[in-house]
Design an enzyme around this catalytic site. Structure first.
Site, short mmCIF file in Angstrom:
data_model
loop_
_atom_site.label_atom_id
_atom_site.label_comp_id
_atom_site.label_asym_id
_atom_site.label_seq_id
_atom_site.Cartn_x
_atom_site.Cartn_y
_atom_site.Cartn_z
N LYS B 78 0.81 -1.25 0.06
CA LYS B 78 -0.07 0.13 -0.05
C LYS B 78 0.81 1.39 0.04
CE LYS B 78 -3.85 2.07 2.60
NZ LYS B 78 -4.73 2.00 3.76
N SER B 153 -9.60 1.82 3.04
CA SER B 153 -8.85 2.81 2.14
C SER B 153 -7.99 1.84 1.35
CB SER B 153 -8.25 3.66 3.08
OG SER B 153 -7.05 3.22 3.87
N SER B 177 -9.85 -0.24 7.31
CA SER B 177 -9.30 -0.13 5.98
C SER B 177 -8.73 -1.35 5.39
CB SER B 177 -8.48 0.98 5.74
OG SER B 177 -9.11 2.24 5.66
#
Lengths: 97, 482
Positions: B78, B153, B177
């Site tokens: 990420k 997210s 997330s």
């Protein structure tokens, strides 16, 4: 719970955010809507309840007291948009009166 | 099954037997990225050359006899995690062009373990969002239906696994997330206990909540990844000074006598029928495996959303003060230092990030602190006590991960509170700092559903064991999008 326009302008100043007039209007209605939702918390009885700031229950986490190498100066400033003589360069912070 | 769709455990077996090399495997995944990521949009940056060099090094270690879990496995990271020499933008314009001079600890540990880092994955800007639509750069599409969001997210991290663009990925979870996008993309995602994985090098959003965790097809794969990234780190004073158990060795066995609590409050009002049914069916599977099912109550969980949107935004307003355009990232023009500062932040943060900074600044400002921030922290204590009380009676808790399956782009964009409600089932767990895992448990209208399992602090081994037991009885984790 609703925020006044003046409050939005004051908070934007505290947060160092430049907002356009239209953005201030939108922020006023959106933040008011969120605060309305958040106001549910006022109904909870919190008498005598200690606040939780962190959940680890750790106390005094200390690392080994030894020197560690740090970043080379060139690596540390490489990502800056403006440097001079191996330092970050910014406009004067203090204004003349 | 195509190479890029294999689980990490399957790749491991083939790499160790010599049937497959890490270079062949990495090439297969890179070629799938080239073919399919233009439509999925999971990656913000792909490092093909670096990945192939790491794969070659992994092959040499395998040839020398090394047999370790992550050696030669193609992974994605990420974009909120610092990667030395690779761009790290947090999907924000304010960090465009930033190249960190060091690796996050979790990334460094994967690299040292021989993991092959393919690139950096899209996300909501600064991890603020539940659909990845808040990325300043691109949309990421749900691999099961390209009209739908992947969740967020960590939407890029979830979509990458589901589409075979990485075998496993790192995500971060502040309020859901990792778990929510794992649910919406039909994969397994684990948010470890706060303190289990070092946060060093994770660009901070809400420091009392942020946690890094693995995302992959199965609980077994997540166990392999967690084994490598977990453990105390001198660079993060909040990382737990506890030994890391052998997560793979903990897998196996039946669920006889395991007490599973079903919290009525997390089957929230408005939950989709298909989601509720799939989660209840999953609970029945746990029962068939020997678990004892008990209804329980988490009475304050309904307050988790307002608590979260004070605590997390307050912490964010402080953490994001560092983006001043001086030391890294972009800088807007202005006549004075202050003008430059306000312009940089006003111009380069996206709307949701600005909204949260404003809310957090307001909640911390003079005159409002007691009414908002302190009160939210007190209610956080009550939420935490709910879990402590529940775990006196049960070993784990089972609930939905998300009240609904993946939704269409734009569907929740107009009203910030509607988007925040996406995380209503995951937020209480985050506020209590507990571990939670989402495992695939069904489909509704072709879109995946996730079962959330929650345990006491540092119970990852048991959560993974129960998830793995569930996955030995079900095939949901073996489905692949067309």
């Amino acid at each position: 719970m609703s925020l006044t326009r003046a409050e939005v302008v004051r908070v934007a100043d505290l947060a160092r955010l430049r907002l356009s007039d239209g953005e201030i209007d939108a922020m006023q209605s959106q933040l008011s809507r969120i605060l309305e939702h958040v106001s549910a918390l006022q109904a909870v009885d919190v008498t005598g309840v200690e606040p939780t700031a962190q959940v680890t229950d750790l106390v005094n986490a200390l690392r080994t007291d030894a020197n560690w190498p740090s970043l080379e100066r060139t690596a540390a400033i490489r990502n800056s948009a403006d440097t001079d003589l191996g330092m970050f360069r910014v406009k004067a912070v203090f204004e003349e009166h | 099954m195509k190479l890029h769709h294999l689980t990490i455990a399957d790749m491991r077996a083939r790499l160790d037997s010599g049937e497959l090399t890490a270079v062949t495997l990495t090439e297969a995944v890179l070629s799938n990225i080239n073919a399919n990521d233009t439509s999925v949009g999971a990656y913000l940056h792909v490092d093909s050359d670096g990945a192939l060099a790491q794969a070659k090094a992994a092959d040499a270690r395998i040839a020398a006899g090394e047999r370790t879990p992550m050696l030669g496995i193609p992974l994605g990271i990420k974009d909120v995690l610092s990667t030395k020499g690779l761009p790290t933008t947090c999907a924000s314009k304010v960090l465009e062009g930033y190249i960190p001079p060091y690796d996050a600890t979790a990334v460094a540990r994967l690299k040292n373990a021989g993991g092959v880092i393919l690139g950096k994955l899209n996300m909501d800007e600064f991890a603020m969002g539940s659909s990845t639509e808040n990325s300043a750069y691109q949309l990421t599409r749900n691999p099961w239906n390209h009209d739908c969001v992947p969740g967020g997210s960590s939407g890029g991290s979830a979509a990458a696994v589901a589409a075979g663009l990485a075998a496993g990925t790192l995500g971060t979870d502040t309020g859901g997330s990792i778990r929510q996008p794992a649910s919406l993309c039909g994969i397994t995602g684990l948010k470890p206990t706060y303190g289990r994985v070092s946060r060093y090098g994770a660009v901070a959003f809400a420091s009392s909540l942020d946690q890094i965790g693995p995302m992959a097809w199965t609980a077994r794969d997540a166990a392999m990844m967690l084994q490598v990234i977990a453990g105390q780190d001198e660079h993060d004073a909040t990382s737990a000074p506890l030994a890391v158990p052998d997560y793979l060795a903990a897998l196996g066995g039946d669920l006889k006598g395991v007490r599973v609590g079903i919290p009525r409050e997390l089957f929230v009002e408005g939950i989709q029928k298909g989601t509720e049914q799939a989660v209840r069916n999953a609970v029945d599977v746990l029962k068939q495996l020997g678990a004892i099912i008990k209804e329980i109550s988490l009475p304050h969980s309904g307050y988790a959303l307002p608590v979260y949107y004070i605590v997390a935004t307050a912490e964010a307003s402080s953490n994001l003060a560092r983006f001043d355009g001086v030391r890294y990232g972009n800088r807007s023009a202005g006549e004075s230092y202050r003008e430059q500062l306000d312009a940089t932040r006003g111009d380069l943060f996206g709307p949701e990030v600005r909204r949260r900074i404003m809310l957090g600044t307001y909640a911390l400002s003079a005159g409002y602190y007691d009414a908002y921030y302190k009160r939210a922290q007190q209610v956080r204590t009550l939420i935490r006590q709910d879990f402590t009380a529940a775990f006196a009676d049960v070993d784990i808790i089972a609930a939905p991960t998300s009240p609904n399956v993946a939704f269409k782009f734009g569907e929740n964009s107009d009203d910030p509170v509607a988007m925040y409600l996406q995380d209503v089932c995951t937020l209480p767990v985050s506020l209590a700092g507990l571990p939670g895992i989402s495992v695939p448990c069904g489909f509704d209208n072709g879109l995946p559903i996730g079962l959330q399992l929650i345990g006491p602090a540092f119970s990852e081994a048991e959560l993974l064991r129960v998830s793995d037991a569930y996955q030995t009885q079900t095939e949901w984790h073996s489905k692949r999008p067309a």
